[in-house]
Each structure stands twice: as structure tokens, then as C-alpha cells.
Design a protein around this motif. Sequence first.
Motif, PDB file in Angstrom:
ATOM      1  N   THR A  34       8.246   0.091  19.162  1.00  0.00           N
ATOM      2  CA  THR A  34       7.873  -1.309  19.387  1.00  0.00           C
ATOM      3  C   THR A  34       6.451  -1.568  18.926  1.00  0.00           C
ATOM      4  OG1 THR A  34       9.392  -1.470  21.259  1.00  0.00           O
ATOM      5  CG2 THR A  34       7.615  -3.111  21.152  1.00  0.00           C
ATOM      6  N   VAL A  35       5.526  -0.686  19.286  1.00  0.00           N
ATOM      7  CA  VAL A  35       4.124  -0.829  18.876  1.00  0.00           C
ATOM      8  C   VAL A  35       4.028  -0.817  17.352  1.00  0.00           C
ATOM      9  CG1 VAL A  35       1.875   0.349  18.850  1.00  0.00           C
ATOM     10  CG2 VAL A  35       3.131   0.118  20.991  1.00  0.00           C
ATOM     11  N   ILE A  36       4.731   0.092  16.715  1.00  0.00           N
ATOM     12  CA  ILE A  36       4.688   0.195  15.259  1.00  0.00           C
ATOM     13  C   ILE A  36       5.251  -1.070  14.610  1.00  0.00           C
ATOM     14  CG2 ILE A  36       5.620   1.435  13.260  1.00  0.00           C
ATOM     15  CD1 ILE A  36       5.433   4.009  15.035  1.00  0.00           C
ATOM     16  N   LYS A  37       6.403  -1.536  15.086  1.00  0.00           N
ATOM     17  CA  LYS A  37       7.020  -2.743  14.511  1.00  0.00           C
ATOM     18  C   LYS A  37       6.091  -3.948  14.625  1.00  0.00           C
ATOM     19  CE  LYS A  37      11.933  -1.686  15.074  1.00  0.00           C
ATOM     20  NZ  LYS A  37      13.163  -2.057  15.768  1.00  0.00           N
ATOM     21  N   GLU A  38       5.470  -4.118  15.783  1.00  0.00           N
ATOM     22  CA  GLU A  38       4.562  -5.246  15.978  1.00  0.00           C
ATOM     23  C   GLU A  38       3.336  -5.127  15.070  1.00  0.00           C
ATOM     24  OE1 GLU A  38       3.776  -5.485  20.187  1.00  0.00           O
ATOM     25  OE2 GLU A  38       5.838  -6.066  20.625  1.00  0.00           O
ATOM     26  N   TYR A  39       2.813  -3.931  14.934  1.00  0.00           N
ATOM     27  CA  TYR A  39       1.633  -3.723  14.099  1.00  0.00           C
ATOM     28  C   TYR A  39       1.962  -3.973  12.625  1.00  0.00           C
ATOM     29  CZ  TYR A  39      -2.658  -1.705  12.307  1.00  0.00           C
ATOM     30  OH  TYR A  39      -3.857  -1.527  11.670  1.00  0.00           O
ATOM     31  N   VAL A  40       3.111  -3.479  12.192  1.00  0.00           N
ATOM     32  CA  VAL A  40       3.520  -3.629  10.800  1.00  0.00           C
ATOM     33  C   VAL A  40       3.669  -5.105  10.435  1.00  0.00           C
ATOM     34  CG1 VAL A  40       5.496  -3.252   9.243  1.00  0.00           C
ATOM     35  CG2 VAL A  40       4.554  -1.345  10.573  1.00  0.00           C
ATOM     36  N   LYS A  41       4.177  -5.916  11.359  1.00  0.00           N
ATOM     37  CA  LYS A  41       4.307  -7.362  11.102  1.00  0.00           C
ATOM     38  C   LYS A  41       2.946  -7.999  10.861  1.00  0.00           C
ATOM     39  CE  LYS A  41       8.508  -8.166  13.744  1.00  0.00           C
ATOM     40  NZ  LYS A  41       9.076  -8.777  14.959  1.00  0.00           N
ATOM     41  N   LYS A  42       1.928  -7.511  11.583  1.00  0.00           N
ATOM     42  CA  LYS A  42       0.580  -8.072  11.459  1.00  0.00           C
ATOM     43  C   LYS A  42      -0.185  -7.500  10.263  1.00  0.00           C
ATOM     44  CE  LYS A  42       0.232  -8.637  16.448  1.00  0.00           C
ATOM     45  NZ  LYS A  42      -0.382  -8.118  17.667  1.00  0.00           N
ATOM     46  N   GLN A  43       0.216  -6.330   9.802  1.00  0.00           N
ATOM     47  CA  GLN A  43      -0.486  -5.632   8.728  1.00  0.00           C
ATOM     48  C   GLN A  43       0.479  -5.287   7.587  1.00  0.00           C
ATOM     49  OE1 GLN A  43      -3.800  -5.165   9.016  1.00  0.00           O
ATOM     50  NE2 GLN A  43      -3.769  -6.011  11.066  1.00  0.00           N
ATOM     51  N   PRO A  44       1.040  -6.286   6.919  1.00  0.00           N
ATOM     52  CA  PRO A  44       2.014  -5.978   5.862  1.00  0.00           C
ATOM     53  C   PRO A  44       1.361  -5.240   4.691  1.00  0.00           C
ATOM     54  CG  PRO A  44       1.460  -8.308   5.852  1.00  0.00           C
ATOM     55  CD  PRO A  44       0.774  -7.707   7.043  1.00  0.00           C
ATOM     56  N   LEU A  45       2.128  -4.393   4.069  1.00  0.00           N
ATOM     57  CA  LEU A  45       1.663  -3.611   2.923  1.00  0.00           C
ATOM     58  C   LEU A  45       2.517  -3.921   1.701  1.00  0.00           C
ATOM     59  CD1 LEU A  45       1.415  -0.066   4.559  1.00  0.00           C
ATOM     60  CD2 LEU A  45      -0.466  -1.642   4.106  1.00  0.00           C
ATOM     61  N   ALA A  46       1.942  -3.711   0.540  1.00  0.00           N
ATOM     62  CA  ALA A  46       2.720  -3.801  -0.694  1.00  0.00           C
ATOM     63  C   ALA A  46       3.659  -2.596  -0.759  1.00  0.00           C
ATOM     64  CB  ALA A  46       1.791  -3.814  -1.895  1.00  0.00           C
ATOM     65  N   SER A  47       4.834  -2.812  -1.292  1.00  0.00           N
ATOM     66  CA  SER A  47       5.811  -1.742  -1.414  1.00  0.00           C
ATOM     67  C   SER A  47       5.458  -0.798  -2.557  1.00  0.00           C
ATOM     68  CB  SER A  47       7.198  -2.344  -1.648  1.00  0.00           C
ATOM     69  OG  SER A  47       8.169  -1.330  -1.707  1.00  0.00           O
ATOM     70  N   VAL A  48       5.702   0.486  -2.332  1.00  0.00           N
ATOM     71  CA  VAL A  48       5.491   1.530  -3.326  1.00  0.00           C
ATOM     72  C   VAL A  48       6.857   1.919  -3.882  1.00  0.00           C
ATOM     73  CG1 VAL A  48       4.691   3.909  -3.643  1.00  0.00           C
ATOM     74  CG2 VAL A  48       3.486   2.390  -2.072  1.00  0.00           C
ATOM     75  N   LYS A  49       6.933   2.124  -5.169  1.00  0.00           N
ATOM     76  CA  LYS A  49       8.184   2.586  -5.793  1.00  0.00           C
ATOM     77  C   LYS A  49       8.138   4.103  -5.937  1.00  0.00           C
ATOM     78  CE  LYS A  49      10.349  -1.273  -6.934  1.00  0.00           C
ATOM     79  NZ  LYS A  49      11.590  -1.587  -6.306  1.00  0.00           N
ATOM     80  N   LEU A  50       9.228   4.748  -5.583  1.00  0.00           N
ATOM     81  CA  LEU A  50       9.355   6.198  -5.771  1.00  0.00           C
ATOM     82  C   LEU A  50      10.651   6.470  -6.521  1.00  0.00           C
ATOM     83  CD1 LEU A  50       8.217   7.708  -2.344  1.00  0.00           C
ATOM     84  CD2 LEU A  50       6.947   7.599  -4.472  1.00  0.00           C
ATOM     85  N   PRO A  51      10.639   6.290  -7.841  1.00  0.00           N
ATOM     86  CA  PRO A  51      11.862   6.527  -8.614  1.00  0.00           C
ATOM     87  C   PRO A  51      12.358   7.960  -8.451  1.00  0.00           C
ATOM     88  CG  PRO A  51      10.111   5.599  -9.991  1.00  0.00           C
ATOM     89  CD  PRO A  51       9.511   5.937  -8.668  1.00  0.00           C
ATOM     90  N   GLY A  52      13.657   8.083  -8.285  1.00  0.00           N
ATOM     91  CA  GLY A  52      14.258   9.407  -8.184  1.00  0.00           C
ATOM     92  C   GLY A  52      14.175  10.044  -6.813  1.00  0.00           C
ATOM     93  N   VAL A  53      13.565   9.352  -5.843  1.00  0.00           N
ATOM     94  CA  VAL A  53      13.472   9.900  -4.484  1.00  0.00           C
ATOM     95  C   VAL A  53      14.449   9.152  -3.593  1.00  0.00           C
ATOM     96  CG1 VAL A  53      11.989  10.201  -2.470  1.00  0.00           C
ATOM     97  CG2 VAL A  53      11.052  10.553  -4.755  1.00  0.00           C
ATOM     98  N   GLU A  54      15.349   9.894  -2.962  1.00  0.00           N
ATOM     99  CA  GLU A  54      16.290   9.288  -2.024  1.00  0.00           C
ATOM    100  C   GLU A  54      15.612   9.252  -0.663  1.00  0.00           C
ATOM    101  OE1 GLU A  54      20.717  10.077  -0.200  1.00  0.00           O
ATOM    102  OE2 GLU A  54      20.268  10.807  -2.217  1.00  0.00           O
ATOM    103  N   LEU A  55      15.386   8.061  -0.164  1.00  0.00           N
ATOM    104  CA  LEU A  55      14.626   7.877   1.070  1.00  0.00           C
ATOM    105  C   LEU A  55      15.537   7.999   2.288  1.00  0.00           C
ATOM    106  CD1 LEU A  55      11.758   7.239   2.009  1.00  0.00           C
ATOM    107  CD2 LEU A  55      12.372   4.833   1.997  1.00  0.00           C
ATOM    108  N   ASN A  56      15.332   9.053   3.060  1.00  0.00           N
ATOM    109  CA  ASN A  56      16.094   9.312   4.282  1.00  0.00           C
ATOM    110  C   ASN A  56      15.159   9.900   5.324  1.00  0.00           C
ATOM    111  OD1 ASN A  56      18.851   8.760   3.345  1.00  0.00           O
ATOM    112  ND2 ASN A  56      18.534  10.528   2.017  1.00  0.00           N
ATOM    113  N   VAL A  57      15.604   9.914   6.564  1.00  0.00           N
ATOM    114  CA  VAL A  57      14.862  10.624   7.599  1.00  0.00           C
ATOM    115  C   VAL A  57      14.823  12.091   7.173  1.00  0.00           C
ATOM    116  CG1 VAL A  57      14.904  11.382  10.006  1.00  0.00           C
ATOM    117  CG2 VAL A  57      15.457   9.009   9.429  1.00  0.00           C
TER     118      VAL A  57
END
Length: 99
Positions: A34-57
Motif C-alpha cells: 500500500t505504501v509503495i502504491k501510494e508513493y508511486v502514484k505521487k512519484q511517477p517515473l518514465a518507463s525503461v525498455k528492456l528488449p529481450g527480458v521477460e519481466l516476471n517475479v
Amino acid sequence: MRTHITSAAAAVLLLAGIGAAAADTVVLQPEQETVIKEYVKKQPLASVKLPGVELNVGTAVPDTVELHEVPNVKYRYTVIDNRTVVVDPDTRKVIKIIQ
């Protein structure tokens, strides 16, 4: 008999590997999320592209990607391919993908 011993040894090693992987699992507490989600809404970042990387946990984020702090939370965040990800700064592995 040798085949049975080899099979048993392989099974033990496999189970040990599963146990080690489970021990590496990081559980993000609901309050932290919850803290992270609220902070992220207030501090948006530009998206980074990572070609060829499958993003998973569990995916390791390259050192070239800047991780950003969240006050009072151990974990860091960044935005990759328009997805906010929470990263363990010690291992640089993704522990949560926030949609």
C-alpha cells in the motif's frame, strides 16, 4: 542398486534446490505494498525498455536500471515496459509487479 542410489541422490538434490528457492522468496506485506502504491502514484517515473527480458517475479533487473527508494520501505521500485516493479535492492530481483 547403484541406479536406486543415484535416483535417490538426484531426488534429494532436487528437493534441496526447491527448498533453497522457496527460502529466497520475498513476501511483500500488504502494508508495504500500500505504501509503495501510494508513493508511486505521487512519484511517477518514465518507463525503461528492456528488449529481450521477460519481466516476471524473480527476474534480475540489470545494473543499468536505476532503482528508486520508497521512504520507510526496504524495497525499491522502477518502471519497466510500462509496468511498475518492486525490486529487492540486495539481489536486484523483482519481488512484485504492480499493474
